[in-house]
Design an enzyme around this catalytic site. Sequence first.
Site, PDB file in Angstrom:
ATOM      1  N   CYS A  91       0.807  -1.232   0.000  1.00  0.00           N
ATOM      2  CA  CYS A  91       0.000   0.000   0.000  1.00  0.00           C
ATOM      3  C   CYS A  91       0.828   1.265   0.000  1.00  0.00           C
ATOM      4  CB  CYS A  91      -0.937   0.020   1.204  1.00  0.00           C
ATOM      5  SG  CYS A  91      -2.111  -1.335   1.224  1.00  0.00           S
ATOM      6  N   HIS A 359      -9.071   3.492  -2.266  1.00  0.00           N
ATOM      7  CA  HIS A 359      -7.643   3.231  -2.019  1.00  0.00           C
ATOM      8  C   HIS A 359      -7.062   2.434  -3.194  1.00  0.00           C
ATOM      9  CE1 HIS A 359      -3.972   1.920  -0.249  1.00  0.00           C
ATOM     10  NE2 HIS A 359      -4.422   1.002   0.584  1.00  0.00           N
ATOM     11  N   CYS A 389      -0.232   2.448   6.685  1.00  0.00           N
ATOM     12  CA  CYS A 389       0.022   1.072   7.107  1.00  0.00           C
ATOM     13  C   CYS A 389       0.280   0.256   5.845  1.00  0.00           C
ATOM     14  CB  CYS A 389      -1.158   0.506   7.890  1.00  0.00           C
ATOM     15  SG  CYS A 389      -2.709   0.415   6.963  1.00  0.00           S
TER      16      CYS A 389
END
Length: 403
Positions: A91, A359, A389
């Site tokens: 991510c 996202h 994160c």
Amino acid sequence: MTEAFIYDAIRTPRGKGRKDGSLHEVTSLRLSAQVMDALRERNNFDGHAVEDVIWGNVTQVGEQGGCLARSAVLASQLDERIPGLSINRFCASGMEAVNLAANQVKGGSGEAYIAGGVEMMGRVPMGSDGAAIAVDPTLAMEKYFVPQGISADIIATEYGFSRDDADSLAVESQKRAKAAWDDGRFSRSIIPVKDVNGLPILDHDEYMRPETDMQALGALKASFREMGEVMPGFDKVALMKYPHLERINHIHHAGNSSGIVDGAAGVLIGNADFGKRWGLKPRARIKATSKIGTDPTIMLTGPVPVTEKILADNRMSISDIDLFEVNEAFAAVVLRFMQAFDVDPALVNVNGGSIAMGHPLGATGAIIIGTLLDELERSDKEVGLATLCIASGMGAATIIERV
């Protein structure tokens, strides 16, 4: 050491990551090339003026496989002498691309870079690359692997966040995102996506649900309870790692977790000479970057220790930061960050986040850096921190300072 400046930061709107999403017809290659071309056109530099393109994407398989960065350079108006580097830090891939580029500039390896990332989650499904941490039992069993949703619920249980806490944050994210769009706060950074004929396909974030309220979210079923409690029973795996917990409190669902979307973002980074050469004014300097590894079971707590690390390494305190962008992968991630640092919620994700707008994995890190820069300028503040994160237990952070 040479300073690294942000000269521009742009992103595409985020389309729903499914077959009926507006960007579904666009490949990762073409979306990436559009961002690269927009950066060149907006800043009027020659196609050979940057040293490299560093591009993040997570699911590096199929049309997102190979060295997508190099393919996108060739598909763009940039010069073929620019090589292209694809990276994957899950991510944080888009952020890590920016951080790598900044540190290359600081070290004197070239005057300028384009950095960012892409993810077409509706075309290349998350997990379709078969990550070892999830599918290789010799690793997954040893490290007590559980899916990210279970990890988010572990955070909620460990740190005492309720379903109402998570839902309230989600509702606020939707409200802030709508207010930001209504107020035109993204207008400087958004580039509309166009089809092969140059006609606009999407010019707004289409995942948003501004009508969301507590009642609507309260009706949603917890997404990860069944896989935790029934089959395959991941709660038992988690409790082996965290035996002090009696049970996992499952609070996350589609409404308080990040949305699956398509999108891309790019940042133009260079030294002072690059700006002078092309008549560009720097908007911010990249003051510091950091990354860290964390517990792979709870997995998503990385923003806390990486923020502690970046502040300590640069002799700063949390009070030195004016604004925060903490990726809303799951509501508990942001709740834990605010709890750990006793941060005023009014300073965190001022314009909403991934719960409201989605996202796109490989792009989000670059998106939130750009959003942070825009908001620092709009609110006339100086220093901002962006952090995410990361799957399998990592954290990344970037501190920027307006020039």
